[in-house]
Each structure stands twice: as structure tokens, then as C-alpha cells.
Design an enzyme around this catalytic site. Sequence first.
Site, short mmCIF file in Angstrom:
data_model
loop_
_atom_site.label_atom_id
_atom_site.label_comp_id
_atom_site.label_asym_id
_atom_site.label_seq_id
_atom_site.Cartn_x
_atom_site.Cartn_y
_atom_site.Cartn_z
N THR A 128 0.68 -1.31 -0.16
CA THR A 128 0.06 0.08 0.03
C THR A 128 0.76 1.23 0.14
O THR A 128 0.33 2.37 0.15
CB THR A 128 -0.66 -0.17 1.07
N GLU A 129 2.17 1.12 -0.19
CA GLU A 129 3.00 2.19 0.18
C GLU A 129 2.48 3.43 -0.99
O GLU A 129 2.67 4.47 -0.66
CB GLU A 129 4.39 1.77 -0.36
N VAL A 130 2.40 3.14 -2.25
CA VAL A 130 2.12 4.04 -3.10
C VAL A 130 0.84 5.10 -2.88
O VAL A 130 0.88 6.20 -3.33
CB VAL A 130 1.88 3.67 -4.59
#
Length: 245
Positions: A128-130
Site C-alpha cells: 500500500t506504499e504508493v
Amino acid sequence: MLRIERDGPILRVTLARPERRNAFDAALIAALHEAFADVGDARVVVLAGDGTSFCAGADVDWQRASIDLTFEENVEDALRLYRMLAVVDSCPAPVVARIHGYALGGGSGLAACADVTVAARDAIFGFTEVRLGIIPAVISPFVLAKIGAQARRYFLTGERFDGETAHRIGLVHELADDLDSAVDRVAGELLLSAPGATRAAKRLALEPWSDGEELARIAAGLRASDEGQEGLRAFLDKREPTWRG
């Protein structure tokens, strides 16, 4: 923060921050690094999480503190996470991960470092970093080794996905309705094998050789070892080898 228990030949390492869904902070990362740096003569390491989740990624307060870090400090912070994951990935004993609840971001990265990953069908994964304006750079070597080209979708979208999807793309090896029974069964399978041979097989899987002569020497060395001799004699004598006693 981290609970470590020895159960005969099995070492159980449990993330114990249930109030934070076992999210990473600097202290937990350091504790995991220390725990996996020396697992002694454990024949299996079971990695799990307390409470409702395995690991929900980065702790909110840890993320908040990173806003004020310099570039160099951010590099060091990221390196500490990478080094911990590398130690888990290269642990000489086989690592079995028990995944339930959330395994997001770094939690999915940690799951990718296990040799055998068993998950609940309703476990929730995701890179989920983006969605926070960053990317899963530090965990990428370990994740790419498991899911390969599938990362081109899941790294980019940041979408969450369930255990069935994680199993389909190779992040998870097995889905189970009863996680404890499934993990115990996998650990039992690992304990049937010779301890030294199991560790050697893991090295072979992590660092595959292309030199046939060197591979022949490795095979011959194991065949001539005390374990190899005992295993062959036990097979021919139709008895259990000593490591199963």
C-alpha cells in the site's frame, strides 16, 4: 513487543504489539533482527503475530516521526528495515509464517521472507506504499523473489487483496481454516528431515548453483556425512533415523 519461546526443536517468534496490530517501529525491527540473527540449533522457526493481525505495516507514530528526518537519517532508517528482512530471509533454519488479519506493506514483505507461508483465507495483504506517496523499495527484493511479475500490478495499484489472491500469485503457499493445525503440520513435516540437510537445502534454494561439479561435491559431501550415512542406513534397515527420535 516480541515474544520468543522454545518448544523443543521449534523456536516460536511472535510479534507482540497487538494494540498496534503488530506494526513496525524501530524497536520491533531491532528486536526481530536480534532474534533471527541467532536461532541457535532450532530446527524450525515459527513466525506469528499476537491479537487480530500478523503485521499491519509501519506504525503510525513511527511514520510521523520520519517526516522530520533528514535524507541521510531516512536512508539509515530504511536500511535497518532491509537488514532485518535480510536476516529473516537468510535465517539458517526454515521459517514458517502464520498469517492472519492484516499483513500490509512491510507485513507483506515479512511474510515473503518465510520459507513456508500459511495464511487464513480472509487475511488481508497489500503493498500500500504508493497510496502514501512512497514505494515498497526496501521489501521489493524479497517480494519479487516470491511473486515476480505479479508485482507490476500490486506495487502500482496499492490495492489490498485476500488470502486466495495471495495464494494464487505465490505470496502464500497454503491457505488454512485452522491456522495452528496447519502450521503444526508443516513444522512436523520439516522435523522429519535431517537438520543439517534441511539447512543445506535452504541454502541451495536461496543461492542456486550453476556449476555442476560444485553441486556434485555438495551432494557427495552430504552423502558421506554422518547424517547422510544414518539416513541411508535407516532407510535400508527399515527403521526411523535418529533425528526423528
